[in-house]
Design a protein around this motif. Structure first.
Motif, short mmCIF file in Angstrom:
data_model
loop_
_atom_site.label_atom_id
_atom_site.label_comp_id
_atom_site.label_asym_id
_atom_site.label_seq_id
_atom_site.Cartn_x
_atom_site.Cartn_y
_atom_site.Cartn_z
N MET A 95 0.84 -1.20 0.00
CA MET A 95 0.00 0.00 0.00
C MET A 95 0.88 1.25 0.00
O MET A 95 1.86 1.31 0.73
CB MET A 95 -0.84 -0.02 1.28
CG MET A 95 -1.95 0.97 1.30
SD MET A 95 -2.94 0.72 2.77
CE MET A 95 -4.48 1.45 2.23
N ASP A 96 0.54 2.21 -0.82
CA ASP A 96 1.31 3.46 -0.82
C ASP A 96 0.81 4.40 0.26
O ASP A 96 -0.37 4.38 0.59
CB ASP A 96 1.13 4.17 -2.17
CG ASP A 96 1.81 3.46 -3.31
OD1 ASP A 96 1.33 3.58 -4.44
OD2 ASP A 96 2.82 2.78 -3.06
N PRO A 97 1.69 5.25 0.78
CA PRO A 97 1.23 6.23 1.77
C PRO A 97 0.08 7.08 1.23
O PRO A 97 -0.82 7.49 1.98
CB PRO A 97 2.46 7.09 2.05
CG PRO A 97 3.61 6.35 1.52
CD PRO A 97 3.12 5.37 0.50
N GLU B 292 -2.26 6.09 -0.63
CA GLU B 292 -3.51 5.34 -0.51
C GLU B 292 -4.03 5.40 0.92
O GLU B 292 -5.24 5.46 1.15
CB GLU B 292 -3.31 3.89 -0.97
CG GLU B 292 -3.09 3.80 -2.48
CD GLU B 292 -2.72 2.41 -2.96
OE1 GLU B 292 -1.87 1.77 -2.31
OE2 GLU B 292 -3.27 1.97 -3.98
N ASN C 264 1.37 0.14 7.92
CA ASN C 264 1.88 0.10 6.56
C ASN C 264 3.39 0.32 6.50
O ASN C 264 4.06 -0.12 5.57
CB ASN C 264 1.16 1.14 5.71
CG ASN C 264 1.25 0.82 4.23
OD1 ASN C 264 0.90 -0.27 3.81
ND2 ASN C 264 1.77 1.76 3.45
N ARG D 50 5.35 -2.75 6.24
CA ARG D 50 5.10 -3.59 5.08
C ARG D 50 6.07 -3.19 3.99
O ARG D 50 6.30 -2.00 3.80
CB ARG D 50 3.68 -3.34 4.55
CG ARG D 50 2.66 -4.37 4.99
CD ARG D 50 1.39 -4.22 4.17
NE ARG D 50 0.59 -3.08 4.56
CZ ARG D 50 -0.56 -3.15 5.20
NH1 ARG D 50 -1.04 -4.32 5.54
NH2 ARG D 50 -1.23 -2.07 5.49
#
Lengths: 194, 220, 198
Positions: A1-3, A5, A154, A157
């Motif tokens: 997941m991107d920041p 997002e 996140n 990850r």
């Protein structure tokens, strides 16, 4: 997941704005906002607030928790707690970032807020590193991660889950051996590339 | 989640009638976001949410149509369009992730769908996705066959290789209700944990896969 | 952002193909006719029983199974006791790349050549003990190429994935600074304007 997002999710958080214009109710798909009366505070999602602020048609009200005294208390609590404390808002980072970027003039003691929030983040990140290290050392198959926000989760990850996956693969190797050793002969074939 | 059940009940009653479903769009968006997150973090492809996707896309198209008649200077137009953008991103990202999984695990997914067909269970893929999967598989197989014709001596065990997702991958999850027992598989000794509502954990996906599909656990 | 499954080798995995290409020392237990040229140190046409050679893992796997194995494999030296002790002493200090680029993947294959479970234990021990260092390198802002060099392929893969993720987070966090000073360009413009008014 991107920041980004994570930020996308955070932009749904409600903030209070004070519009400088009058307008009726706007029926967004997610719900109604307004009516807008100049000078009267109303609640809108962050993404709406940012857009209106950029058009210079509102002021954004500082969230209650985003106050220097309160943040200092939060920081102390976080420092003293061994586990993670509950943050006043799931998206405290996205909210702080957005307000500092788009509405610093609407904030009281914006610089101190920036520093304090960053400090809280750093303390939590440091605890997270230790927790991650411990999870790996113990080759855990499970851990509770309450009070961590999505952005913080996140941040580990893919390192943590992938490392745990590899440890799991290796743990399986420690199980009983396939077949007996080759000098005694055996019938099972290693199922590697077949 | 209670809302989920209500939604499903409402959708079920739509069978024969051309009714308009009275369903809160806010809840629809919630459901879509949860589906997005679940699909993002789950190693396998999940049961589709085509009903919700279509509902949301319907809302978006209707909104876009309405906006065509609104003047560009109108404040509400920008906001509406912004919201539409956000929601289109959500749906698009969700659908794209599913396609990516289909491409990566096409053999495995088709095998699973076939066995679901045989057992008369609900399929996970939508019709369109199934068509895509079949076409994709055909394309890949033709491509490989074509390549292999140039090297006829290469053994054909590649044909039987099925790339499978790692069901045991570790995922972060949040439980939406109190859950009696989640099995943590330690290999030899399985443990079970009791999980409170709203508690978060890192755990292997296979321990929670059924709970995710039921809606009791949310991947985060 | 596209999906990021963790590494699980399948038939087509390049790393797995390369790992199974690594050489394993083994001894031929039977004579094999006409394959003498596999042994570079002898001129014979046939391969005699007792010849010690290093063959790629994928070949050894096939030849060492069945009721009459053609070769008897041996643990490669980096998985033997001496090297295991080095790892036990201080796993983080080891240049794992020097042991073998595919240390963990190869290890998971050769552990079957080991009668006890020492190899499997060593793999887990090495990985978990080196993890802290891996995490430190990922989080650090300095770029020290030797850090990467000393990792095996599994660690390198983890490093690359995590580093990328870390950088994205940093960029997002940094991207929030509000311009406190007026941009230099604006300042100069104002100064020039004042000049012309005089």
């Amino acid at each position: 997941m991107d920041p980004e997002e994570v930020e996308f999710l955070g932009e749904k958080e409600n903030v209070v704005i004070v519009p400088t214009f009058n307008y009726g109710v706007i029926h967004l798909i997610a719900g109604d906002i307004g009516p807008f009366r100049a000078g009267l505070p109303i609640k809108v999602p962050l993404w709406v607030a940012i857009n209106l602020k950029q058009q210079q048609t509102c002021k954004i009200q500082q969230p209650d928790w985003m106050d220097v005294e309160n943040l200092e208390v939060l920081k102390e609590n976080e420092k003293n707690a061994i586990t993670f404390t509950r943050m006043p808002n799931e998206h405290y980072m996205a909210l702080t970032k957005a307000l500092l970027k788009f509405a610093p003039d609407d904030l009281i003691r914006a610089n101190e807020i920036r520093t304090l929030v960053k400090d809280i983040w750093d303390i939590r990140m440091s605890k997270l590193r230790s927790s991650v290290d411990l999870l790996i050392k113990e080759k855990s198959s499970y851990a509770a991660v309450d009070n961590l926000t999505i952005l913080e989760i996140n941040s580990v990850r893919p390192l943590l889950p992938h490392a745990l996956d590899q440890i799991h693969r290796m743990k399986k190797l420690q199980g009983p051996q396939l077949g007996t050793n080759s000098s005694a002969g055996h019938t099972s074939s290693y199922s590697f590339r077949s | 989640m209670e809302d989920d059940e209500n939604l499903h009940a409402l959708l079920d009653t739509q069978d024969d009638e051309e009714n308009e479903i009275e369903l809160s769009p806010a809840v629809l968006i919630e459901v879509m976001e949860e589906a997005w997150l679940n699909e993002k973090f789950s190693p396998e492809i999940l049961p589709n949410k085509i009903d919700f996707v279509e509902l949301l896309l319907g809302q978006l198209s209707a909104m876009e149509e309405n906006l065509e008649n609104v003047g560009d200077r109108d404040i509400k137009k920008t906001l509406h369009l912004l919201e539409v953008d956000r929601l289109r991103f959500l749906v698009g990202s969700y659908l794209r992730m599913r396609l990516e999984k289909i491409e990566f695990y096409v053999d495995h997914i088709l095998k699973q769908e076939n066995s679901r067909l045989e057992n008369r269970e609900d399929l996970y893929l939508t019709e369109a996705e199934l068509t895509f999967a079949r076409n994709f598989k055909e394309g890949i197989d033709n491509h490989f066959e074509h390549l292999m014709r140039v090297h006829p001596t290469i053994p054909v065990d590649w044909k039987n290789q099925v790339i499978q997702p790692n069901i045991h991958s570790f995922v972060f999850s949040r439980s939406k209700t109190n859950i009696e027992s989640i099995i943590i598989d330690e290999g030899n000794d399985d443990e079970t944990v009791y999980v409170n509502k709203d508690s978060q954990m890192i755990i292997s996906y296979n321990s929670v896969s059924n709970l995710v599909k039921k809606g009791d656990v949310q991947l985060v | 952002m596209s999906l990021q499954p963790s590494y699980l080798p399948n038939y087509f995995s390049i790393d797995d193909i390369l790992a199974s290409q690594e050489r394993i020392p083994c001894t031929f237990s039977v004579n094999v006719q006409k394959l003498g040229n596999l042994n570079p140190s002898s001129e014979e046409t046939d391969l005699k029983a007792g010849t010690a050679l290093e063959l790629p893992l994928w070949l050894v796997q096939d030849l060492s199974t069945g009721r009459q194995p053609v070769v008897i494999p041996e643990l490669p030296k980096v998985y033997k006791e001496g090297y295991r002790e080095i790892l036990k002493a201080d796993a983080s200090a080891v240049d794992l790349h020097k042991f073998n680029l595919y240390y963990f993947e190869l290890g998971s294959y050769v552990r079957v050549f080991d009668r006890k479970s020492d190899v499997a234990d060593t793999l887990i021990h090495a990985f978990t003990n080196r993890f802290r260092q891996l995490m430190d390198v990922i989080d650090s802002t300095e770029h020290n190429p030797t850090d990467f060099q000393r990792m095996d392929s599994l660690e390198r893969r983890l490093f690359k994935e995590s580093k990328e993720s870390r950088m994205k987070l940093h960029t997002w966090l940094e991207h929030s600074t509000t311009p406190i000073e007026t941009a230099a360009m604006v300042l100069n413009h104002k100064k020039r304007k004042r000049g012309t008014d005089l």
